[in-house]
Motif scaffolding. Sequence first.
Motif, PDB file in Angstrom:
ATOM      1  N   ASN A 215      41.394  42.414  33.849  1.00 19.09           N
ATOM      2  CA  ASN A 215      41.128  41.420  32.823  1.00 19.09           C
ATOM      3  C   ASN A 215      41.696  40.075  33.279  1.00 19.09           C
ATOM      4  O   ASN A 215      42.912  39.900  33.328  1.00 19.09           O
ATOM      5  CB  ASN A 215      41.774  41.849  31.512  1.00 19.09           C
ATOM      6  CG  ASN A 215      41.541  40.861  30.395  1.00 19.09           C
ATOM      7  OD1 ASN A 215      40.875  39.847  30.572  1.00 19.09           O
ATOM      8  ND2 ASN A 215      42.094  41.162  29.230  1.00 19.09           N
ATOM      9  N   PRO A 216      40.836  39.108  33.615  1.00 21.33           N
ATOM     10  CA  PRO A 216      41.349  37.828  34.107  1.00 21.33           C
ATOM     11  C   PRO A 216      42.083  37.027  33.045  1.00 21.33           C
ATOM     12  O   PRO A 216      42.802  36.071  33.367  1.00 21.33           O
ATOM     13  CB  PRO A 216      40.080  37.089  34.562  1.00 21.33           C
ATOM     14  CG  PRO A 216      38.970  37.709  33.781  1.00 21.33           C
ATOM     15  CD  PRO A 216      39.365  39.138  33.580  1.00 21.33           C
ATOM     16  N   GLY A 217      41.939  37.410  31.770  1.00 25.17           N
ATOM     17  CA  GLY A 217      42.633  36.696  30.704  1.00 25.17           C
ATOM     18  C   GLY A 217      44.053  37.155  30.499  1.00 25.17           C
ATOM     19  O   GLY A 217      44.779  36.567  29.692  1.00 25.17           O
ATOM     20  N   SER A 218      44.490  38.186  31.220  1.00 32.72           N
ATOM     21  CA  SER A 218      45.850  38.687  31.059  1.00 32.72           C
ATOM     22  C   SER A 218      46.849  37.731  31.714  1.00 32.72           C
ATOM     23  O   SER A 218      46.636  37.256  32.831  1.00 32.72           O
ATOM     24  CB  SER A 218      45.970  40.076  31.689  1.00 32.72           C
ATOM     25  OG  SER A 218      47.305  40.511  31.677  1.00 32.72           O
ATOM     26  N   PRO A 219      47.963  37.423  31.046  1.00 33.34           N
ATOM     27  CA  PRO A 219      48.968  36.533  31.656  1.00 33.34           C
ATOM     28  C   PRO A 219      49.721  37.182  32.807  1.00 33.34           C
ATOM     29  O   PRO A 219      50.319  36.487  33.630  1.00 33.34           O
ATOM     30  CB  PRO A 219      49.895  36.210  30.480  1.00 33.34           C
ATOM     31  CG  PRO A 219      49.765  37.389  29.567  1.00 33.34           C
ATOM     32  CD  PRO A 219      48.348  37.849  29.696  1.00 33.34           C
ATOM     33  N   ARG A 220      49.669  38.490  32.878  1.00 40.15           N
ATOM     34  CA  ARG A 220      50.396  39.206  33.925  1.00 40.15           C
ATOM     35  C   ARG A 220      49.467  39.488  35.098  1.00 40.15           C
ATOM     36  O   ARG A 220      48.283  39.741  34.904  1.00 40.15           O
ATOM     37  CB  ARG A 220      50.926  40.525  33.357  1.00 40.15           C
ATOM     38  CG  ARG A 220      51.722  41.351  34.349  1.00 40.15           C
ATOM     39  CD  ARG A 220      52.415  42.497  33.656  1.00 40.15           C
ATOM     40  NE  ARG A 220      53.294  43.216  34.561  1.00 40.15           N
ATOM     41  CZ  ARG A 220      54.274  44.011  34.182  1.00 40.15           C
ATOM     42  NH1 ARG A 220      54.499  44.180  32.883  1.00 40.15           N
ATOM     43  NH2 ARG A 220      55.027  44.633  35.052  1.00 40.15           N
ATOM     44  N   PRO A 221      49.965  39.416  36.335  1.00 39.95           N
ATOM     45  CA  PRO A 221      49.125  39.794  37.481  1.00 39.95           C
ATOM     46  C   PRO A 221      48.564  41.201  37.280  1.00 39.95           C
ATOM     47  O   PRO A 221      49.230  42.074  36.737  1.00 39.95           O
ATOM     48  CB  PRO A 221      50.091  39.742  38.665  1.00 39.95           C
ATOM     49  CG  PRO A 221      51.146  38.774  38.250  1.00 39.95           C
ATOM     50  CD  PRO A 221      51.300  38.961  36.761  1.00 39.95           C
ATOM     51  N   CYS A 222      47.341  41.385  37.719  1.00 36.42           N
ATOM     52  CA  CYS A 222      46.628  42.631  37.449  1.00 36.42           C
ATOM     53  C   CYS A 222      47.355  43.840  38.031  1.00 36.42           C
ATOM     54  O   CYS A 222      47.721  43.860  39.201  1.00 36.42           O
ATOM     55  CB  CYS A 222      45.215  42.551  38.014  1.00 36.42           C
ATOM     56  SG  CYS A 222      44.230  44.018  37.649  1.00 36.42           S
ATOM     57  N   ILE A 223      47.558  44.819  37.198  1.00 36.20           N
ATOM     58  CA  ILE A 223      48.114  46.097  37.632  1.00 36.20           C
ATOM     59  C   ILE A 223      46.956  47.075  37.685  1.00 36.20           C
ATOM     60  O   ILE A 223      46.482  47.561  36.656  1.00 36.20           O
ATOM     61  CB  ILE A 223      49.208  46.589  36.667  1.00 36.20           C
ATOM     62  CG1 ILE A 223      50.369  45.608  36.640  1.00 36.20           C
ATOM     63  CG2 ILE A 223      49.690  47.982  37.065  1.00 36.20           C
ATOM     64  CD1 ILE A 223      51.446  45.975  35.634  1.00 36.20           C
ATOM     65  N   GLN A 224      46.474  47.356  38.893  1.00 34.06           N
ATOM     66  CA  GLN A 224      45.347  48.265  39.034  1.00 34.06           C
ATOM     67  C   GLN A 224      45.712  49.554  39.750  1.00 34.06           C
ATOM     68  O   GLN A 224      44.918  50.487  39.764  1.00 34.06           O
ATOM     69  CB  GLN A 224      44.206  47.574  39.796  1.00 34.06           C
ATOM     70  CG  GLN A 224      44.539  47.196  41.231  1.00 34.06           C
ATOM     71  CD  GLN A 224      43.390  46.518  41.936  1.00 34.06           C
ATOM     72  OE1 GLN A 224      43.421  45.326  42.163  1.00 34.06           O
ATOM     73  NE2 GLN A 224      42.385  47.301  42.292  1.00 34.06           N
ATOM     74  N   HIS A 225      46.922  49.601  40.319  1.00 27.87           N
ATOM     75  CA  HIS A 225      47.394  50.811  40.991  1.00 27.87           C
ATOM     76  C   HIS A 225      48.603  51.363  40.241  1.00 27.87           C
ATOM     77  O   HIS A 225      49.386  50.606  39.653  1.00 27.87           O
ATOM     78  CB  HIS A 225      47.783  50.509  42.445  1.00 27.87           C
ATOM     79  CG  HIS A 225      46.636  50.005  43.274  1.00 27.87           C
ATOM     80  ND1 HIS A 225      45.550  50.784  43.597  1.00 27.87           N
ATOM     81  CD2 HIS A 225      46.416  48.787  43.829  1.00 27.87           C
ATOM     82  CE1 HIS A 225      44.708  50.089  44.327  1.00 27.87           C
ATOM     83  NE2 HIS A 225      45.203  48.856  44.478  1.00 27.87           N
ATOM     84  N   HIS A 226      48.753  52.691  40.291  1.00 26.80           N
ATOM     85  CA  HIS A 226      49.875  53.379  39.635  1.00 26.80           C
ATOM     86  C   HIS A 226      49.957  52.995  38.153  1.00 26.80           C
ATOM     87  O   HIS A 226      51.005  52.610  37.640  1.00 26.80           O
ATOM     88  CB  HIS A 226      51.200  53.058  40.340  1.00 26.80           C
ATOM     89  CG  HIS A 226      51.170  53.297  41.812  1.00 26.80           C
ATOM     90  ND1 HIS A 226      51.005  54.548  42.378  1.00 26.80           N
ATOM     91  CD2 HIS A 226      51.243  52.417  42.867  1.00 26.80           C
ATOM     92  CE1 HIS A 226      51.003  54.444  43.701  1.00 26.80           C
ATOM     93  NE2 HIS A 226      51.140  53.160  44.025  1.00 26.80           N
ATOM     94  N   LEU A 227      48.836  53.132  37.484  1.00 25.16           N
ATOM     95  CA  LEU A 227      48.770  52.701  36.089  1.00 25.16           C
ATOM     96  C   LEU A 227      49.626  53.562  35.169  1.00 25.16           C
ATOM     97  O   LEU A 227      50.096  53.087  34.129  1.00 25.16           O
ATOM     98  CB  LEU A 227      47.316  52.739  35.606  1.00 25.16           C
ATOM     99  CG  LEU A 227      46.381  51.687  36.205  1.00 25.16           C
ATOM    100  CD1 LEU A 227      44.945  51.930  35.769  1.00 25.16           C
ATOM    101  CD2 LEU A 227      46.811  50.290  35.790  1.00 25.16           C
ATOM    102  N   THR A 228      49.851  54.802  35.527  1.00 24.87           N
ATOM    103  CA  THR A 228      50.631  55.685  34.658  1.00 24.87           C
ATOM    104  C   THR A 228      52.066  55.871  35.143  1.00 24.87           C
ATOM    105  O   THR A 228      52.810  56.673  34.586  1.00 24.87           O
ATOM    106  CB  THR A 228      49.952  57.068  34.580  1.00 24.87           C
ATOM    107  OG1 THR A 228      49.827  57.617  35.895  1.00 24.87           O
ATOM    108  CG2 THR A 228      48.569  56.955  33.953  1.00 24.87           C
ATOM    109  N   ASN A 229      52.464  55.121  36.175  1.00 26.57           N
ATOM    110  CA  ASN A 229      53.820  55.229  36.739  1.00 26.57           C
ATOM    111  C   ASN A 229      54.635  54.021  36.284  1.00 26.57           C
ATOM    112  O   ASN A 229      54.490  52.918  36.811  1.00 26.57           O
ATOM    113  CB  ASN A 229      53.751  55.298  38.257  1.00 26.57           C
ATOM    114  CG  ASN A 229      55.116  55.566  38.890  1.00 26.57           C
ATOM    115  OD1 ASN A 229      56.130  55.661  38.191  1.00 26.57           O
ATOM    116  ND2 ASN A 229      55.124  55.689  40.201  1.00 26.57           N
TER     117      ASN A 229
END
Length: 359
Positions: A215-229
């Motif tokens: 989501n480019p609207g998120s203020p945080r850098p994209c977390i696309q790896h290890h989403l459940t860790n």
Amino acid sequence: MPFMSVKFNLQKRVKLAQGLWMFYWLSVIVGISIFSLGIFFKIELRKRSEVMDNSESHLVPNLLILVGMLACGLNAFGGKMCHDALDPIKFSKMKPMLKPFMLLSCGFSMLLLLVALLCFLMQFSIYLTLAEGLKNTIRFYKDTDTPGRCFMKRTLDITQIEFRCCGNNNFRDWFEVQWISNRYLDMSNDVVKDRVLSNVEGKYLMDSVPFSCCNPGSPRPCIQHHLTNNSAHYDYDHRTEELNIWTRGCREAVFSYYSSIMTSIGVLIIITIILESMDVAGLKYLSTSLETMTDPENPECESEGWLLEKGFKETFADVLTKLKTLGRANQVQEGGDAPESLGVKCIPEQLAICTYRCK
């Protein structure tokens, strides 16, 4: 007594013909709109044909293109008839075509009704098609070197970015497939080898999603790896924190888009059916008012127009009688004379089984 009869004079007949002419050309514009929407819908389906399971969904746009062309032709001809109706010479020439044209218009309205129903009923088929197609596209996402699957990755990435969605049902669909090709994996790395060997099917599975889910609207850098860790990221809890990837599934998002298109087209076709019905009713009034002029050589004379020559009940009864007559025409009464048109000849030896009386 005629059904819904109206008295006409010259002024009313002229206004009716002019109004019908405008209505017919308005119907031509609507027909062009249906034709254009059919082409647009077909292009939209082709753009995402790789994420759809079959080509049955193209039935609706093909029918829209067909009925759009028919609407333009029929209504343009109807407008021409209304334009020439007040000319006695031209009216005498077009009079034999009035009844077939109105019957054809009624049949066309039935076809429009069928297309409108398909626009609403085929939405469920689109839903199932998207569900199976997206499932296969996610599975073949990594096969960019396989013929026939080379552009699946690009199509799915563009779809996820455009519709702001991720996966089929949700982003967790990516956890169940290996979406990274083996050619981009370092098989000498112990972590990679452990992941592959720990899976029964030898797949490299991980709790990650492609970049197109971000989501480019998120203020945080994209977390696309290890989403459940949670320990893999600072100040992160996947159970409570709003993820910075799209959580909506692509099946729901794309279906909502196609459903809105089909619903809008269905409503437009219903409006077209109403317009066609008004055109046929007006043309019936115009034709009957011209046929019942007391003095055809005097255009100022009065006349009477109607929708039905008899009452509604009488007309319905006449239609039933004609249908019964047509049904009986194909049957020969038992023991009756054989019609000459049937060419039936009886042989004396077959009198026991012959149903006709031999002459």
